[in-house]
Design an enzyme around this catalytic site. Structure first.
Site, short mmCIF file in Angstrom:
data_model
loop_
_atom_site.label_atom_id
_atom_site.label_comp_id
_atom_site.label_asym_id
_atom_site.label_seq_id
_atom_site.Cartn_x
_atom_site.Cartn_y
_atom_site.Cartn_z
N ASP A 26 4.19 3.27 7.39
CA ASP A 26 2.79 3.58 7.10
C ASP A 26 2.18 4.19 8.35
OD1 ASP A 26 3.06 2.42 4.56
OD2 ASP A 26 2.51 0.45 5.32
N GLU A 40 -6.40 -1.92 7.51
CA GLU A 40 -5.13 -1.21 7.64
C GLU A 40 -4.80 -0.86 9.09
OE1 GLU A 40 -2.71 -0.80 5.66
OE2 GLU A 40 -3.53 -0.99 3.65
#
Length: 146
Positions: free
Chosen positions: A69, A53
């Protein structure tokens, strides 16, 4: 790779100072925070998730056009945090997204724990589904004195 480069470029443009954890430093931090085995997920799974991520970067930011995000776990602004920009945001962690962008990841960890308590568990993260789920993720903690 393209998404990761976009993450870093966007973070640099925003001007937020980043901390990039080493593998073992993050593993130790997450273990101390009770992440090993949390809701049935091993520390190695958390490490794999955060690697794919954010590459262990605290100020990672990704804009997908309708939401963003944030942070080391890439917490989404529609479902989990409030960035003041995402229309119809749920903000289930009751946290401002900007607080997920600093070097103190305790609030990131608290929110990530909230995410995995939902029915999707770690499946809420696309990167975990694509790179970690049902894979041998032991290399993400190997060599670390935990």
């Amino acid at each position: 790779m393209k998404a990761f480069l976009s993450l870093i470029l966007l973070a640099l443009c925003v001007g937020i100072k980043a901390k990039v954890f080493t593998k073992c430093e993050l593993a130790s931090t997450l273990k101390k925070a009770g992440m090993d085995g949390y809701n049935g997920y091993s520390l190695a799974n958390w490490m794999c998730l955060s690697y794919y991520e954010s590459k262990y970067t605290t100020n990672a930011l990704y804009d997908n056009g309708w939401s963003r995000d944030y942070g080391i776990f890439q917490i989404n602004s529609y479902w989990w945090c409030n960035d003041g920009k995402t229309s119809g945001a749920v903000s289930a962690c009751s946290i401002n997204c900007s607080s997920l962008m600093d070097d103190n990841i305790s609030d990131d960890i608290t929110c990530a724990k909230r995410v995995v308590r939902d029915p999707n568990g770690m499946g809420a993260w696309v990167a975990w589904n694509n790179y970690c789920k049902n894979k041998d993720v032991s290399s993400f903690v190997s060599g670390c004195a935990l």
